[in-house]
Design a protein around this motif. Sequence first.
Motif, mmCIF file in Angstrom:
data_model
loop_
_atom_site.group_PDB
_atom_site.id
_atom_site.type_symbol
_atom_site.label_atom_id
_atom_site.label_comp_id
_atom_site.label_asym_id
_atom_site.label_seq_id
_atom_site.Cartn_x
_atom_site.Cartn_y
_atom_site.Cartn_z
ATOM 1 N N LEU A 122 -19.518 -11.618 1.059
ATOM 2 C CA LEU A 122 -20.247 -10.663 1.875
ATOM 3 C C LEU A 122 -21.527 -10.235 1.172
ATOM 4 C CD1 LEU A 122 -17.250 -8.334 2.757
ATOM 5 C CD2 LEU A 122 -17.924 -10.445 3.891
ATOM 6 N N ASP A 123 -22.542 -9.924 1.965
ATOM 7 C CA ASP A 123 -23.793 -9.410 1.424
ATOM 8 C C ASP A 123 -23.882 -7.917 1.716
ATOM 9 O OD1 ASP A 123 -24.857 -11.878 0.503
ATOM 10 O OD2 ASP A 123 -25.396 -12.397 2.564
ATOM 11 N N GLY A 124 -24.244 -7.134 0.703
ATOM 12 C CA GLY A 124 -24.555 -5.727 0.913
ATOM 13 C C GLY A 124 -23.410 -4.857 1.355
ATOM 14 N N ALA A 125 -22.178 -5.229 1.021
ATOM 15 C CA ALA A 125 -21.014 -4.429 1.408
ATOM 16 C C ALA A 125 -20.229 -4.019 0.171
ATOM 17 C CB ALA A 125 -20.117 -5.211 2.363
ATOM 18 N N CYS A 126 -19.918 -2.749 0.069
ATOM 19 C CA CYS A 126 -19.051 -2.239 -0.984
ATOM 20 C C CYS A 126 -17.754 -1.790 -0.324
ATOM 21 C CB CYS A 126 -19.715 -1.064 -1.709
ATOM 22 S SG CYS A 126 -18.727 -0.382 -3.063
ATOM 23 N N LEU A 127 -16.623 -2.101 -0.933
ATOM 24 C CA LEU A 127 -15.322 -1.832 -0.352
ATOM 25 C C LEU A 127 -14.572 -0.817 -1.208
ATOM 26 C CD1 LEU A 127 -14.710 -5.606 0.183
ATOM 27 C CD2 LEU A 127 -15.140 -3.990 2.024
ATOM 28 N N VAL A 128 -13.821 0.050 -0.551
ATOM 29 C CA VAL A 128 -13.094 1.110 -1.247
ATOM 30 C C VAL A 128 -11.684 1.213 -0.685
ATOM 31 C CG1 VAL A 128 -12.939 3.607 -1.626
ATOM 32 C CG2 VAL A 128 -15.149 2.465 -1.789
ATOM 33 N N SER A 129 -10.725 1.364 -1.583
ATOM 34 C CA SER A 129 -9.362 1.698 -1.207
ATOM 35 C C SER A 129 -9.023 3.003 -1.917
ATOM 36 C CB SER A 129 -8.400 0.586 -1.639
ATOM 37 O OG SER A 129 -7.064 0.915 -1.309
ATOM 38 N N ALA A 130 -8.554 4.008 -1.180
ATOM 39 C CA ALA A 130 -8.376 5.337 -1.774
ATOM 40 C C ALA A 130 -7.070 5.982 -1.347
ATOM 41 C CB ALA A 130 -9.543 6.245 -1.385
ATOM 42 N N ARG A 131 -6.540 6.777 -2.267
ATOM 43 C CA ARG A 131 -5.391 7.630 -1.976
ATOM 44 C C ARG A 131 -5.648 8.983 -2.626
ATOM 45 N NH1 ARG A 131 0.098 8.130 -1.015
ATOM 46 N NH2 ARG A 131 1.168 9.639 -2.333
ATOM 47 N N TYR A 132 -5.666 10.027 -1.798
ATOM 48 C CA TYR A 132 -5.835 11.388 -2.297
ATOM 49 C C TYR A 132 -4.650 12.232 -1.854
ATOM 50 C CZ TYR A 132 -10.695 10.452 -3.581
ATOM 51 O OH TYR A 132 -11.833 9.957 -4.175
ATOM 52 N N VAL A 133 -4.175 13.074 -2.757
ATOM 53 C CA VAL A 133 -3.033 13.934 -2.454
ATOM 54 C C VAL A 133 -3.506 15.324 -2.055
ATOM 55 C CG1 VAL A 133 -0.911 14.956 -3.345
ATOM 56 C CG2 VAL A 133 -1.531 12.628 -3.988
ATOM 57 N N ALA A 134 -4.292 15.948 -2.887
ATOM 58 C CA ALA A 134 -4.841 17.270 -2.595
ATOM 59 C C ALA A 134 -6.244 17.296 -3.170
ATOM 60 C CB ALA A 134 -3.980 18.362 -3.207
ATOM 61 N N HIS A 135 -7.230 17.080 -2.308
ATOM 62 C CA HIS A 135 -8.598 16.943 -2.815
ATOM 63 C C HIS A 135 -9.576 17.490 -1.787
ATOM 64 C CE1 HIS A 135 -11.737 15.165 -5.333
ATOM 65 N NE2 HIS A 135 -12.330 14.788 -4.218
ATOM 66 N N GLU A 136 -10.649 18.103 -2.285
ATOM 67 C CA GLU A 136 -11.737 18.552 -1.421
ATOM 68 C C GLU A 136 -13.026 17.884 -1.862
ATOM 69 O OE1 GLU A 136 -12.275 22.590 -0.449
ATOM 70 O OE2 GLU A 136 -10.121 23.067 -0.374
ATOM 71 N N PHE A 137 -13.754 17.329 -0.911
ATOM 72 C CA PHE A 137 -15.028 16.671 -1.181
ATOM 73 C C PHE A 137 -16.154 17.684 -0.968
ATOM 74 C CE2 PHE A 137 -12.100 13.404 0.272
ATOM 75 C CZ PHE A 137 -12.324 12.352 -0.594
ATOM 76 N N ASP A 138 -17.014 17.838 -1.966
ATOM 77 C CA ASP A 138 -18.186 18.696 -1.812
ATOM 78 C C ASP A 138 -19.136 18.098 -0.777
ATOM 79 O OD1 ASP A 138 -17.299 20.489 -3.682
ATOM 80 O OD2 ASP A 138 -18.442 19.604 -5.334
#
Length: 280
Positions: A16-32
């Motif tokens: 792929l060109d220009g694609a970043c991939l993420v796999s995430a697991r959050y339990v108790a988190h707040e994003f600013d």
Amino acid sequence: MTQHKQELVYWRDGALDGACLVSARYVAHEFDRHVHDELVIVMTEDGAGQCCTRAGSDVSGPGTVRIFGAGEYHCGKVWEGRAWNYRAIYLDMQGLAALSAVFHEDSRDDKPLFVPPGLYPDPQLSRLLIKAHASLEKNGTPMMERQANWWAAMGMLFGRYGQPRPVVEVAGREAGKMAQVRDYIAAHYDRDIPVDELASHVNLSRFHLMRSFCKEFGLPPHAYASQVRLIAAKQLLATGQKPAEAAVAVGLYDQSHLNRLFKRAYGITPGVYAALRPEQ
């Protein structure tokens, strides 16, 4: 305990060109409050996450697709303290241009692809995006399969919600050209053939090739290539070659990859099949 562990994994895929991939697991988190300089596509596998933008607040759960536009301020948190497992795709301008070239190969329109930000309840699209994303993290998945999954998912996303919509050519029978593609795969099954190479071989767009091949033979090119590899592996096993050697000879990543494909197709492992060979 493992089920409470938070994880965040970033990677890129060479197909792929220009694609970043993420796999995430959050339990108790707040994003600013923050912004991205890419188009962000988020698919929730389980749990839920609450997101706040200038447009309001909503909750992303399984079966939804959340889109963030470049430069769109937002914040969020795990909803009601439940673990949130999600997969995300970050598409920069290079990635959007690469997709535009797939969908509009004969177009001179330089307008970049875009999906309006928001929450899209669409279980079918979510499943297809998750399938494509998961195939991009598995070692040994052939490039043709990774590309096919990616373009199918992106085609559905931009076809349903994108601006401008992909110009999809009507998939005709293309019997002669599809026979050439089939024969080309059969002659080169032992290496990882990109879809671009097949498209160039018959002078068709990548998107049109995949749709026409499916219409002609009932399965996509990467699935046909897998069947050719399995048949070749069976022939090698019947001559006494070991499963690990057969896997490498037919162009698979390793024996475990052959085991998975073989068992899904025939219900037994390559080792069991090899043991059926009569004593000499």
